[in-house]
Design a protein around this motif. Structure first.
Motif, short mmCIF file in Angstrom:
data_model
loop_
_atom_site.label_atom_id
_atom_site.label_comp_id
_atom_site.label_asym_id
_atom_site.label_seq_id
_atom_site.Cartn_x
_atom_site.Cartn_y
_atom_site.Cartn_z
N LEU A 156 0.83 -1.22 0.00
CA LEU A 156 0.00 0.00 0.00
C LEU A 156 0.86 1.26 0.00
N VAL A 157 1.93 1.24 0.79
CA VAL A 157 2.84 2.39 0.82
C VAL A 157 3.42 2.63 -0.57
N ASP A 158 3.86 1.55 -1.23
CA ASP A 158 4.39 1.66 -2.59
C ASP A 158 3.35 2.21 -3.55
N ALA A 169 11.85 4.30 0.57
CA ALA A 169 11.83 4.48 -0.89
C ALA A 169 10.81 5.54 -1.28
N ALA A 170 9.67 5.60 -0.58
CA ALA A 170 8.64 6.60 -0.90
C ALA A 170 9.17 8.01 -0.67
N TYR A 171 9.83 8.22 0.46
CA TYR A 171 10.43 9.55 0.70
C TYR A 171 11.45 9.88 -0.38
N GLY A 217 11.68 13.02 -3.35
CA GLY A 217 12.73 14.01 -3.14
C GLY A 217 12.96 14.40 -1.70
N ASN A 218 12.40 13.65 -0.74
CA ASN A 218 12.59 13.95 0.68
C ASN A 218 13.72 13.07 1.23
N GLY A 219 14.94 13.33 0.76
CA GLY A 219 16.08 12.51 1.14
C GLY A 219 16.38 12.59 2.63
N GLU A 220 16.22 13.80 3.21
CA GLU A 220 16.52 13.96 4.63
C GLU A 220 15.61 13.08 5.49
N LEU A 236 17.48 3.21 0.46
CA LEU A 236 18.24 4.33 1.00
C LEU A 236 19.12 4.98 -0.07
N LEU A 237 19.86 4.17 -0.85
CA LEU A 237 20.73 4.70 -1.90
C LEU A 237 19.91 5.37 -3.00
N SER A 238 18.71 4.83 -3.27
CA SER A 238 17.81 5.46 -4.25
C SER A 238 17.39 6.84 -3.76
N ALA A 239 17.08 6.95 -2.46
CA ALA A 239 16.68 8.24 -1.89
C ALA A 239 17.82 9.25 -1.97
#
Length: 949
Positions: free
Chosen positions: A743-745, A775-777, A781-784, A808-811
C-alpha cells in the motif's frame, strides 16, 4: 433440602430395621471382633466413609447420620447375650442381605452386613463368607476382601474363583496369578471358570507363555468343551499379539460349537492385531452360519471397513444392521462405529445424519462426531459441537474429547482455545493422572509459540515419559531455541538411554545453522552407536541436517553411500535442502544424477523443487524440458506442479507459456489464480492482471491483494488501489505487514505521499514496510526524511537488509546526497554485514552521474571488473547520454553490445547520443545496424486513469 430429608429418612429406616433385626431375631454371644468394630477409632473410620459418600450434602445431615449410627452400634453392643446353637440360625436372611447389597455395593453396607454375620456366626457358612468378600471387592476395598478370604479354612473351588475374580476386578493381576498358584498347591480342584479367569488375567498382563500353559491345562483336563473358556483363550491370544501365529484361529476352528461371542472374539482379535481384511472374512462367514450377528459383530465389521476405507461394504453392513433392528437407541455402539466409518471415508454429512438420529447418545458418540469433523477439516463444527455437547447433551468433555481437540489447537495455533482446555483439565483434575493429555498440552503450547508455558508443564513435579521429552525438545527446535533443545537432549541421555525415532527427528531439527554442525556430527555418532541408522528415514534426516548446516559435501557423501537403497525421499531431501539454501545449481545437478539411476523414480515434490531451482536461475530451456517430463508422468495434472510451472515461466519471462498452463488448469484453486495474477504483474501486464482479478471465482486472500496492489502501482491506478485498500479493511488484512508495504508503494507511486505516510504509521512496522517508506520519501525528493527514517529503523531494532540499502541509496540519488550515499555504500559490509550487489552499484553510478562526476562513475564501474552487471553499465550509458559524453558513451555502449547483443535499448541510447551531438551519419549507420539484426524496440505508451482520484 428435599435430598437431605430423603437421605435422612432412608438412614433412619435402615438403622431402625437393623436394630429390630438384631433385638428380635437373634441374641448372639458378645464377640471381640464386634467390640473392635464398634470402638471409637473404627466408628470414626466408618463415619469418614459415610462422609465421602454424602459429600455433596449438608454438614448437619452428616452429623445426624453419625449420631444415629453410634446409637445403632451402641444398642447392638448392649443387647442381652445368650448361647445358641449355630445350626438353629437361619443364614439365608444374611445371604439375601448380601445379595441385595451386591446390586449397589458400598463400604458401609459391607461393614454392617459383616457385623451381622459375625454376630450370628454366619461366616462359618461358606456361601455367606464368599459373598461377603465379593461385596468388599465390588465396593473397592480389596484389602478387606483378601483378609476375609485368608480367614476361611474350608475353601472350595467357588471361593478360590471368587477371590481370583475379585483380584481381576481390582486390576491386581499378579495377585490373581499368586492365588491360582496357591490354589494348585492346596490341591483344590479347579474348574473351567478358574481357567477362564486366568485366561482373562493373562490377557491383561499380555503374558503369552503362561497363557499357552493355561491352554495346555485346558486341553489336558478336557475343559475346552466350555465355549466361554475357548472364547477367553481366543481373546487372550489376540491381546498377546499372537493372532498371526494361528493359535487363536486354530482354536477357533477346532471349536465344535460357536456362539456369537466366539465370532466376536476372533473378529476383535483380527482388528486388534491390524488385520481388518481377515476380520471382514470372519464376519462374512458368520452371516452364513447359524449365529446371527449382534451389535458387537456389526461394530467390529464396520470398524474393519473404516480401516480399509471400504465405504460400499460399510453401507451394506449399515443396511444389514437396520434389518436386524440395531438402529434403536439400545445399541449406540453400532451408530458410533458408523460415524467413524463415514467420517474416515469423507462422507461427513452422512456421519452427521447418523449422529443426529441417535436418540440417546453417549460420550463416545459426541467424541466420534468431533473426531470426524476434525479429520475432514471442519474446524468450527468441532468447537460448536463441544459447546452443544455440554449444553444440550449434558455431557462433560472427557480425556478423549480433549485429546481430539488439542491437536487442532496446535495445528491452527489457536492458543486461546488451547488455554481454555488447559483450564478445564485443571478444574476437572484430569492432568494429575493422565500423562498423554499433559504431553498434548506441551505440544500445543510449543506450536503456538508459547514455549514458557510448555516448559512449566514439562518441569512440573508430575511424572514424565519419553513422549514428554520428545515434545519439549521438538518445541525448542520449532521455536528456534536450538541450544535449549540440545541441552535437554543431553539431559535425556543422562537420565535414560531409551530413545525413539521421534527423539532423533526432534534433535536433528534443532541443527539448522553452521553453528550447530559440530553438535550435529556428535548426534550422527550417537545414531551410529544406538543403531538408529538402520532405517532410511533416519538417514534422510541426517542428510537434511548436514545440508541445513551448510555442509553439502557430507550430505552428498551420505547419499552416495546409500545410493543403492536410496528412495525418492532420500533424493528429495538433498534437492529440497539445496533449494532452501539457495544452492540452485547443486539441486539441478542432483536431479540429473537421479535421472541416471536405472530405476529412476520421482514424485511431485521432486518436480516442484527442481522447477523452483530452474526459476531462480531463469533457465527457460531446462524448464520446458522438465515441463515435458511432467506431462508424461502421473504428476502432470498435480495442482502444485502446475502452479510451479506458472511461476517458473513467470521468472523466465515467458508469459505466453504461463498463460497456456493456466488455461488448462484455471479451475484448480485460488493458489493457481494467484500465481497467474502475480506472473502478469511481474511481466508488466498489469491491465491483464486486473481483468483476471475481476474474473476470480474464489475469495481473494493476502497474496491476491499484494499482486493486485503491485499491478495498480505499475500503471498508477489510484482509484483501483483505494478499492483494494477498502477490501483489505473489510476482510481484516490490515495487520499483514506485506500488504501494508504494498500500500505504501502504491500510494507513493500514485503521488499520494500523505496517504503512504498514514498507512505506514498505522501498520505493523515490519522490515518491508520500513523499506517501502524510505523508498517513498526518496521518490518524492525527501532525502533527509528517508535518512532520518533509516536511523529510526536501526534504533528500533529492525534488522536492515539489502532491500533497505536499495531504498536508501535510491533516496540519496534522487535528493542529490552524494557524499552521504557513498558513505552508506562504503559501510554496508563492515557495519551492517550486507555485501553490495548490482542493485546497490546501479544507484552509486546514478548518484555520481547526477552530480556530474561521470569519469568517477566510469572508474567505479571499471573497478567492479567482471562483477559489474549489465544494469550497472546500462546506468553509466544513461548518464553519458544525459550529459552528452559521446566519446565515453561509445566506449560503454560497445562493452554493452558484447554483454547483451540483443538488447535494443543500448543501441537506441547510443543513437540518441549521436543525434543530440549532430552526428547524423553515425546515427543512421547505427539505425541500419539495428534493422539488419532484426531488433525491435517495444512501442511506448502513456496511461491516464479517468475517474475519481
Amino acid at each position: 433440602m428435599r435430598t437431605w430429608v430423603v437421605c435422612h429418612l432412608q438412614l433412619k429406616h435402615i438403622t431402625r430395621s437393623f436394630q429390630n433385626f438384631v433385638l428380635h431375631q437373634y441374641q448372639p454371644r458378645k464377640s471381640s471382633s464386634f467390640h473392635s468394630f464398634s470402638s471409637q477409632n473404627n466408628q470414626s473410620r466408618i463415619f469418614s466413609t459415610v462422609r465421602v459418600l454424602f459429600l455433596p450434602y449438608d454438614p448437619s445431615m452428616l452429623s445426624c447420620c453419625y449420631r444415629r449410627f453410634c446409637i445403632a452400634t451402641h444398642l447392638f453392643d448392649k443387647m442381652p447375650q445368650r448361647v445358641f446353637d449355630v445350626r438353629e440360625v437361619h443364614f439365608q436372611l444374611v445371604a439375601d442381605c448380601i445379595k441385595l447389597s451386591l446390586r449397589k455395593p458400598n463400604i458401609v453396607t459391607a461393614v454392617v452386613v459383616h457385623c451381622a454375620a459375625l454376630k450370628i456366626g454366619a461366616l462359618a457358612y461358606l456361601p455367606t463368607s464368599t459373598s461377603l468378600f465379593t461385596l468388599y471387592s465390588k465396593a473397592g476395598d480389596f484389602t478387606s476382601s483378601r483378609d476375609l478370604f485368608e480367614d476361611i479354612h474350608n475353601k472350595d473351588v467357588i471361593s478360590w474363583n471368587a477371590i481370583i475374580a475379585a483380584s481381576l476386578e481390582n486390576k491386581c493381576y499378579i495377585t490373581a496369578v499368586e492365588f491360582f498358584e496357591k490354589m494348585i498347591k492346596d490341591q483344590t480342584r479347579f474348574d473351567s471358570t478358574t481357567l477362564l479367569l486366568m485366561a482373562s488375567t493373562l490377557s491383561h498382563m499380555k503374558n503369552f507363555d503362561q497363557g499357552k500353559a493355561i491352554h495346555c491345562v485346558s486341553m489336558k483336563s478336557g475343559m475346552l468343551v466350555d465355549i466361554s473358556l475357548c472364547n477367553a483363550l481366543i481373546n487372550m491370544y489376540a491381546k498377546c499379539g499372537d493372532l498371526n501365529c494361528s493359535d487363536s484361529e486354530y482354536l477357533f476352528e477346532e471349536m465344535e460349537y460357536k456362539d456369537a461371542v466366539s465370532w466376536n472374539s476372533i473378529m476383535r482379535g483380527c482388528l486388534y492385531n491390524g488385520d481388518p481384511d481377515k476380520s471382514l472374512c470372519y464376519f462374512i462367514r458368520m452371516t452364513f452360519s447359524e449365529e446371527m450377528a449382534d451389535h458387537v459383530s456389526l461394530s467390529c465389521a464396520i470398524s474393519a471397513c473404516s480401516s480399509l476405507g471400504e465405504l460400499n461394504f460399510g453401507e451394506c453392513i449399515h443396511g444389514q444392521g437396520i434389518k436386524l433392528g440395531y438402529k434403536d437407541s439400545s445399541h449406540v455402539s453400532v451408530a458410533n462405529s458408523l460415524i467413524s466409518l463415514y467420517s474416515q471415508c469423507g462422507a461427513v454429512d452422512v456421519a452427521e445424519t447418523v449422529f443426529r438420529e441417535i436418540a440417546y447418545k453417549d460420550i463416545v458418540s459426541w467424541n466420534a462426531m468431533m473426531e470426524g469433523y476434525a479429520s475432514n477439516e471442519n474446524i468450527h463444527e468441532v468447537f460448536d459441537l463441544m459447546v452443544e455437547m455440554q449444553t444440550t447433551g449434558s455431557f462433560r468433555p472427557d480425556i478423549v474429547t480433549l485429546t481430539t481437540i488439542l491437536p487442532l489447537c496446535a495445528e491452527l495455533m489457536l492458543s486461546r482455545k488451547g488455554r481454555t482446555i488447559h483450564g478445564y483439565a485443571i478444574r476437572r483434575q484430569m492432568l494429575s493422572d493422565h500423562l498423554p493429555l499433559r504431553n498434548g498440552l506441551i505440544d500445543m503450547y510449543s506450536k503456538c509459540n508459547l514455549v514458557e508455558k510448555a516448559e512449566l508443564l514439562f518441569n512440573s513435579p508430575k511424572e514424565r515419559d519419553l513422549v514428554s521429552w520428545n515434545a519439549m525438545i521438538s518445541g525448542y527446535s520449532l521455536n528456534k531455541y536450538s541450544e535449549k533443545a540440545q541441552s535437554l537432549f543431553k539431559e535425556l541421555l543422562c537420565c535414560s538411554s531409551n530413545c525413539s525415532s521421534s527423539t532423533v527427528i526432534s534433535i536433528l531439527s534443532s541443527c539448522n545453522s553452521p553453528n550447530s554442525l559440530n553438535f550435529g556430527k556428535s548426534v550422527h555418532s550417537w545414531q551410529l552407536k544406538s543403531g538408529f541408522l538402520n532405517h532410511i528415514l533416519s538417514v534422510n534426516l541426517l542428510m537434511q541436517m548436514y545440508i541445513n548446516c551448510g555442509n553439502l559435501t557430507s550430505g552428498f557423501s551420505i547419499l552416495q553411500e546409500i545410493s543403492s537403497i536410496a528412495d525418492v525421499a532420500s533424493w528429495n531431501t538433498i534437492i529440497v535442502g539445496c533449494v532452501k539454501g539457495d544452492h540452485f545449481q547443486k539441486a539441478l545437478e542432483t536431479f540429473m544424477l537421479m535421472r541416471q539411476k536405472p530405476h529412476f523414480n520421482y514424485d511431485s515434490i521432486t518436480v516442484v523443487n527442481v522447477l523452483s531451482a530452474i526459476a531462480n536461475m531463469e533457465l527457460l530451456n531446462q524448464g520446458k524440458s522438465l515441463h515435458s517430463l511432467a506431462v508424461k508422468s502421473p504428476f502432470g495434472s498435480d495442482t502444485r506442479v502446475q502452479n510451479s510451472l506458472i511461476t517458473m515461466y513467470d521468472r523466465c519471462k515467458d508469459i505466453n507459456s504461463a498463460r497456456k498452463v493456466f488455461k488448462f488448469h484455471s479451475s484448480s484453486n485460488l493458489c493457481t489464480w494467484n500465481c497467474m495474477i502475480s506472473a502478469l504483474s511481474h511481466n508488466k501486464k498489469s491491465r491483464e492482471a486486473l481483468e483476471l482479478f475481476h474474473c476470480l471465482p474464489f475469495k481473494p486472500n493476502e497474496f491476491t491483494v499484494i499482486s493486485i496492489l503491485s499491478a495498480c502501482t505499475q500503471i498508477g491506478l489510484l482509484r483501483r488501489g483505494k478499492q483494494v485498500h477498502a477490501y483489505m479493511f473489510r476482510y481484516g488484512y490490515q495487520e499483514n505487514s506485506f500488504i501494508s508495504a504494498a500500500l505504501v508503494d502504491m500510494y507513493s507511486n500514485c503521488g499520494r505521499l500523505d496517504n503512504a505516510i498514514r498507512v505506514f504509521r498505522h501498520s505493523m512496522k515490519s522490515e518491508s514496510a520500513w523499506n517501502s517508506m524510505i523508498a517513498a520519501y526518496g521518490n518524492h525528493g525527501n532525502g533527509e526524511k528517508a535518512i532520518k527514517l533509516f536511523h529510526e529503523m536501526c534504533e528500533s531494532g529492525i534488522k536492515v537488509t539489502k532491500s533497505t540499502f536499495v531504498s536508501l541509496l535510491s533516496a540519496c540519488s534522487h535528493s542529490g546526497f552524494v557524499s552521504q550515499g557513498l558513505g552508506y555504500y562504503e559501510c554496508m559490509l563492515e557495519k551492517y554485514g550486507i555485501k553490495p550487489e548490482a542493485e546497490h552499484q546501479v544507484y552509486v553510478v546514478d548518484m555520481l552521474g547526477r552530480s556530474g562526476r561521470i569519469h568517477e562513475a566510469y572508474e567505479f564501474t571499471k573497478g567492479l571488473q567482471s562483477n559489474a552487471s549489465s544494469g550497472v553499465w546500462g546506468m553509466l550509458l544513461s548518464v553519458c547520454n544525459y550529459h552528452g559524453e559521446i566519446k565515453l558513451g561509445k566506449k560503454v555502449a560497445e562493452h554493452l553490445f558484447k554483454m547483451e547483443p540483443e538488447n535494443v535499448g543500448y543501441y537506441i541510447s547510443l543513437s540518441n547520443m549521436y543525434v543530440a551531438a549532430g552526428s547524423w551519419k553515425d546515427a543512421t549507420e547505427l539505425r541500419q545496424s539495428i534493422y539488419d539484426q532484426g531488433l525491435r524496440k517495444c512501442a511506448g505508451y502513456s496511461l491516464i486513469d479517468v475517474g475519481l482520484g
